[in-house]
Motif scaffolding. Structure first.
Motif, short mmCIF file in Angstrom:
data_model
loop_
_atom_site.label_atom_id
_atom_site.label_comp_id
_atom_site.label_asym_id
_atom_site.label_seq_id
_atom_site.Cartn_x
_atom_site.Cartn_y
_atom_site.Cartn_z
N UNK A 1 0.83 -1.20 0.00
CA UNK A 1 0.00 0.00 0.00
C UNK A 1 0.87 1.25 0.00
N UNK A 2 1.93 1.23 0.80
CA UNK A 2 2.84 2.38 0.86
C UNK A 2 3.49 2.64 -0.50
N UNK A 3 3.87 1.57 -1.18
CA UNK A 3 4.48 1.71 -2.51
C UNK A 3 3.48 2.34 -3.49
N UNK A 4 2.24 1.89 -3.45
CA UNK A 4 1.22 2.47 -4.32
C UNK A 4 1.06 3.97 -4.05
N UNK A 5 1.09 4.35 -2.78
CA UNK A 5 0.94 5.76 -2.41
C UNK A 5 2.14 6.57 -2.84
N UNK A 6 3.33 6.00 -2.76
CA UNK A 6 4.52 6.70 -3.25
C UNK A 6 4.46 6.89 -4.76
N UNK A 7 3.98 5.86 -5.46
CA UNK A 7 3.83 5.98 -6.91
C UNK A 7 2.84 7.09 -7.26
N UNK A 8 1.76 7.19 -6.49
CA UNK A 8 0.81 8.27 -6.70
C UNK A 8 1.46 9.63 -6.48
N UNK B 1 5.28 14.55 -11.17
CA UNK B 1 5.62 14.62 -12.61
C UNK B 1 4.58 15.42 -13.39
N UNK B 2 3.34 15.35 -12.92
CA UNK B 2 2.23 15.96 -13.66
C UNK B 2 1.88 17.36 -13.17
#
Length: 223
Positions: free
Chosen positions: A135-142, A148-149
C-alpha cells in the motif's frame, strides 16, 4: 573547430527559448524533465549545489540520512525544491520496492514452513507487513505521478491542491510503514525479524524526509 562552426553553435544556443518566467520560476521548473536513479554515480559537485542539499535537509527529522541519500542528485535538481522533493520520493520508492521484494520472499518461505508445521504467527505477521508495504508503494507511486504531472497554471490554489495530494499520499505511506511492524511484537525467535524491522525503519525515515521536503517545497512557493 572553425570560427564559422562556433558561431553557428552559439546562434543555435541563443535561439533556444527560455523556460523561466521571473514570477513563476518555481512552478515552471517542476515541469523540466528529470532523470533520476538511485544508482547515479557520484561526481564532483559545485559547493552551491551541495549547500542547497544540506540547507534543504535541515528541514527534515533525519538530516544526515537526507544528505547522504540525495547528495548524488545535487547537480540534477538545480537548486530547485520541487526537483529535490521528487528525488527524495524516488529514492524512497526504490528502497521500499527492494524491501517489498525481500518481504515477499521471506513470506513465501515462512508460509512453506508453516505448511510443514512451522509457527503460523510469523508467516501471518510478515504477510501483513508485506501488504502494508505494498500500500505504501502504491501511495509513493501516486506521489511521484502527481509530482511529474504538476501543471503550472499561475494559480497558487491549483498548485496547493496538487501538492496536497502528494502530502496526503506520503502521509498515508508513512502510516502504512508504521503499521507494517506493529505485529512483530508477537513474533519470537524469528531470525529475520530484526532485519525486517530495521529495513522498514530506514524506509520510514526516508519517507519522513521526503514528506518534509515536499512541505518545504510548498512553503517556498507560497512565501
Amino acid at each position: 573547430m572553425s570560427q564559422e562552426s562556433n558561431t553557428h553553435r552559439t546562434e543555435e544556443t541563443m535561439k533556444k527559448p527560455s523556460l523561466i518566467h521571473p514570477s513563476l520560476i518555481f512552478f515552471l521548473a517542476t515541469l523540466l524533465p528529470l532523470i533520476l536513479t538511485v544508482h547515479s554515480q557520484p561526481s564532483p559537485l559545485p559547493s552551491d549545489d551541495s549547500d542547497f542539499i544540506r540547507t534543504s535537509c535541515n528541514a527534515t527529522l533525519y538530516p544526515d540520512l537526507c544528505v547522504s541519500s540525495l547528495s548524488n542528485f545535487s547537480s540534477s535538481v538545480n537548486n530547485n525544491p520541487a526537483l529535490l522533493a521528487r528525488a527524495a520520493i524516488s529514492v524512497t520508492l526504490t528502497k521500499a520496492l527492494e524491501l517489498g521484494s525481500y518481504l515477499s520472499n521471506v513470506t513465501a518461505l515462512l508460509k512453506s514452513q508453516e505448511d510443514n508445521g512451522g509457527h503460523p504467527t510469523a508467516a501471518a505477521v510478515f504477510h501483513d507487513c508485506f501488504e502494508n508495504l505494498e500500500d505504501a508503494v502504491d501511495e509513493m507511486r501516486g506521489s511521484m505521478k502527481q509530482m511529474r504531472d504538476l501543471v503550472s497554471t499561475g494559480s497558487l490554489e491549483s498548485f496547493r491542491f496538487q501538492m496536497s495530494n502528494v502530502q496526503t499520499w506520503l502521509s498515508a505511506a508513512l502510516t502504512d510503514e508504521e503499521t507494517c511492524t506493529d505485529g512483530f511484537k508477537d513474533v519470537q525467535d524469528e531470525p529475520r525479524k530484526d532485519e525486517v524491522c530495521a529495513r522498514v525503519d530506514d524506509v520510514k525515515k526516508l519517507t519522513s524526509n521526503a514528506l518534509a521536503l515536499v512541505n518545504r517545497c510548498v512553503d517556498k512557493a507560497i512565501h
